[in-house]
Write a protein that holds these residues in place. Structure first.
Motif, PDB file in Angstrom:
ATOM      1  N   TYR A 185       1.142   6.351 -17.017  1.00 20.90           N
ATOM      2  CA  TYR A 185       0.066   6.114 -17.980  1.00 20.90           C
ATOM      3  C   TYR A 185      -0.122   7.258 -18.968  1.00 20.90           C
ATOM      4  N   GLY A 186       0.688   8.293 -18.862  1.00 22.30           N
ATOM      5  CA  GLY A 186       0.565   9.405 -19.792  1.00 22.30           C
ATOM      6  C   GLY A 186      -0.695  10.203 -19.582  1.00 22.30           C
ATOM      7  N   LEU A 187      -1.133  10.336 -18.333  1.00 19.22           N
ATOM      8  CA  LEU A 187      -2.328  11.083 -17.997  1.00 19.22           C
ATOM      9  C   LEU A 187      -1.966  12.355 -17.244  1.00 19.22           C
ATOM     10  N   THR A 188      -2.881  13.307 -17.222  1.00 28.01           N
ATOM     11  CA  THR A 188      -2.706  14.445 -16.334  1.00 28.01           C
ATOM     12  C   THR A 188      -3.014  13.981 -14.914  1.00 28.01           C
ATOM     13  N   ILE A 189      -2.579  14.745 -13.950  1.00 30.48           N
ATOM     14  CA  ILE A 189      -2.879  14.378 -12.560  1.00 30.48           C
ATOM     15  C   ILE A 189      -4.384  14.398 -12.317  1.00 30.48           C
ATOM     16  N   ASP A 190      -5.094  15.381 -12.897  1.00 29.36           N
ATOM     17  CA  ASP A 190      -6.544  15.412 -12.747  1.00 29.36           C
ATOM     18  C   ASP A 190      -7.187  14.139 -13.304  1.00 29.36           C
ATOM     19  N   GLN A 191      -6.701  13.678 -14.438  1.00 27.10           N
ATOM     20  CA  GLN A 191      -7.239  12.449 -15.021  1.00 27.10           C
ATOM     21  C   GLN A 191      -6.950  11.245 -14.126  1.00 27.10           C
ATOM     22  N   MET A 192      -5.767  11.224 -13.531  1.00 24.89           N
ATOM     23  CA  MET A 192      -5.409  10.102 -12.670  1.00 24.89           C
ATOM     24  C   MET A 192      -6.182  10.144 -11.360  1.00 24.89           C
TER      25      MET A 192
ATOM     26  N   VAL B  78       3.617  19.121  -5.379  1.00 19.50           N
ATOM     27  CA  VAL B  78       3.177  18.800  -6.737  1.00 19.50           C
ATOM     28  C   VAL B  78       1.665  18.978  -6.917  1.00 19.50           C
ATOM     29  N   LEU B  79       0.877  18.484  -5.987  1.00 18.15           N
ATOM     30  CA  LEU B  79      -0.575  18.517  -6.122  1.00 18.15           C
ATOM     31  C   LEU B  79      -1.148  19.873  -5.725  1.00 18.15           C
ATOM     32  N   THR B  80      -2.222  20.238  -6.384  1.00 20.04           N
ATOM     33  CA  THR B  80      -2.938  21.448  -5.992  1.00 20.04           C
ATOM     34  C   THR B  80      -3.797  21.151  -4.762  1.00 20.04           C
ATOM     35  N   ALA B  81      -4.248  22.200  -4.108  1.00 17.06           N
ATOM     36  CA  ALA B  81      -5.108  22.023  -2.939  1.00 17.06           C
ATOM     37  C   ALA B  81      -6.385  21.277  -3.299  1.00 17.06           C
TER      38      ALA B  81
ATOM     39  N   ILE C  24       0.755  10.812  -8.587  1.00 20.87           N
ATOM     40  CA  ILE C  24       1.825  11.485  -9.336  1.00 20.87           C
ATOM     41  C   ILE C  24       2.578  10.478 -10.202  1.00 20.87           C
ATOM     42  N   SER C  25       2.987   9.373  -9.586  1.00 17.61           N
ATOM     43  CA  SER C  25       3.754   8.367 -10.306  1.00 17.61           C
ATOM     44  C   SER C  25       2.917   7.680 -11.373  1.00 17.61           C
ATOM     45  N   ALA C  26       1.645   7.382 -11.049  1.00 14.85           N
ATOM     46  CA  ALA C  26       0.785   6.686 -12.006  1.00 14.85           C
ATOM     47  C   ALA C  26       0.426   7.576 -13.193  1.00 14.85           C
ATOM     48  N   ALA C  27       0.220   8.864 -12.942  1.00 21.32           N
ATOM     49  CA  ALA C  27      -0.073   9.784 -14.043  1.00 21.32           C
ATOM     50  C   ALA C  27       1.075   9.796 -15.044  1.00 21.32           C
ATOM     51  N   ASP C  28       2.300   9.847 -14.540  1.00 20.15           N
ATOM     52  CA  ASP C  28       3.478   9.817 -15.414  1.00 20.15           C
ATOM     53  C   ASP C  28       3.540   8.499 -16.185  1.00 20.15           C
TER      54      ASP C  28
ATOM     55  N   VAL D 186       0.854  -1.190   0.000  1.00 23.45           N
ATOM     56  CA  VAL D 186       0.000   0.000   0.000  1.00 23.45           C
ATOM     57  C   VAL D 186       0.890   1.239   0.000  1.00 23.45           C
ATOM     58  N   ARG D 187       0.479   2.242  -0.760  1.00 21.24           N
ATOM     59  CA  ARG D 187       1.224   3.500  -0.812  1.00 21.24           C
ATOM     60  C   ARG D 187       0.250   4.669  -0.709  1.00 21.24           C
ATOM     61  N   ASP D 188       0.699   5.748  -0.113  1.00 18.64           N
ATOM     62  CA  ASP D 188      -0.113   6.958   0.019  1.00 18.64           C
ATOM     63  C   ASP D 188      -0.670   7.337  -1.358  1.00 18.64           C
ATOM     64  N   PRO D 189      -2.008   7.396  -1.498  1.00 18.56           N
ATOM     65  CA  PRO D 189      -2.578   7.686  -2.823  1.00 18.56           C
ATOM     66  C   PRO D 189      -2.198   9.053  -3.359  1.00 18.56           C
ATOM     67  N   ARG D 190      -1.802   9.983  -2.493  1.00 17.03           N
ATOM     68  CA  ARG D 190      -1.379  11.302  -2.967  1.00 17.03           C
ATOM     69  C   ARG D 190      -0.033  11.220  -3.677  1.00 17.03           C
ATOM     70  N   ASP D 191       0.781  10.215  -3.338  1.00 12.63           N
ATOM     71  CA  ASP D 191       2.012   9.968  -4.078  1.00 12.63           C
ATOM     72  C   ASP D 191       1.766   9.053  -5.275  1.00 12.63           C
ATOM     73  N   VAL D 192       0.873   8.077  -5.085  1.00 11.67           N
ATOM     74  CA  VAL D 192       0.554   7.167  -6.190  1.00 11.67           C
ATOM     75  C   VAL D 192       0.082   7.940  -7.410  1.00 11.67           C
TER      76      VAL D 192
END
Length: 274
Positions: free
Chosen positions: A129-136, A251-254, A123-127, A115-121
């Motif tokens: 899968y080639g998605l924006t963070i909002d999409q992820m 990295v993430l917006t509020a 960022i890494s998953a968006a990169d 398990v990993r903090d989803p706020r970090d997941v």
């Protein structure tokens, strides 16, 4: 022939790190092994070759319902890959599709879930899968989220992040070990030692420390630079990108943080992320 030991996680949560550690612990090589050698040590539950064997023909073009029906048989065939326990990487959640189990309990010996903090997941998953963070962020909240599906892989059912984690860790028992990515990073000797103990292993301290060192993020980055890695996404410059916990505040917006923390509050609290 041996039963399956699942190495499970939501994508980009430390599955490859776990596999690399186990690879080095069990083989005990004198130097770090290239990342692509993992394929000789662990299977992938989405590899189409097992479904082709279960069907007795190519499954390319099969509709989802036919793939779902083949899944228990495909996983049963995986038990014959090695004479002892068979480690299988999966990003699947536990559940059913079209009346068939996503994870075949009849051929399962146990599972290690990372398990990993989803706020970090995110960022890494968006990169990856080639998605924006909002999409992820949206994908991690989607109960019908899937990944994969090509000539070599069948689709994997993720579900949303909270349901995915809960599906694996909701029932405590002797056959399950849940570990946090952050503890693998910050308490490696204790955490990886617990993983070895869960598998019934009692390695000498120097062997355990060497496996931890050979699977460190810095070493993995160097190995990828030298040898490449077949699991690297075409969207990413590298698979082993940063590897540190606590990236999200810068990295993430509020609003992105609010959406993640609101949607996944209960599971985040359970694992100490809130």
């Amino acid at each position: 022939m041996g039963a399956l030991i699942w190495l499970s996680s939501y994508p980009k949560s430390g599955n490859t790190w776990l596999r690399t550690f186990l690879h080095h612990l069990l083989i005990n090589p004198p130097a770090p092994l290239p990342p692509d050698s993992l394929g000789r040590f662990t299977l992938g539950d989405n590899h189409r070759i097992w479904y082709d064997k279960a069907a007795g023909t190519s499954t390319i073009g099969f509709e989802e319902e036919r793939i779902s029906a083949l899944r228990p048989r495909a996983q049963a065939l995986m038990t014959g890959a090695f004479p002892d326990s068979v480690f299988v990487k999966t990003h699947s959640m536990v559940g059913q599709r079209h009346g068939a189990p996503l994870i075949n309990a009849d051929v399962t010996a146990g599972a290690i879930h990372v398990v990993r903090d989803p706020r970090d997941v995110v960022i890494s998953a968006a990169d990856h899968y080639g998605l924006t963070i909002d999409q992820m962020v949206a994908q991690m909240a989607d109960p019908n989220a899937v990944i994969g599906g090509n000539a070599n892989q069948v689709q994997t059912w993720l579900g949303d992040w909270s349901s995915h984690v809960t599906s694996w860790t909701g029932r405590a028992g002797p056959g399950l070990l849940a570990v946090r990515y952050e503890d693998m990073e910050q308490k490696p000797l204790k955490t990886f030692g617990a993983i070895a103990a869960f598998l019934g292993l009692r390695p000498p301290k120097d062997r355990l420390e060497r496996a931890i060192r050979f699977s460190s993020f810095k070493v993995l980055q160097n190995q990828e630079s030298q040898h490449g890695f077949g699991e690297r996404s075409r969207h990413s410059a590298r698979f082993f990108r940063v590897g540190k916990s606590g990236q999200w505040p810068g990295v993430l917006t509020a609003e992105q943080v609010r959406l993640i923390e609101t949607r996944h509050a209960d599971v985040m609290k359970r694992f100490g992320y809130r």
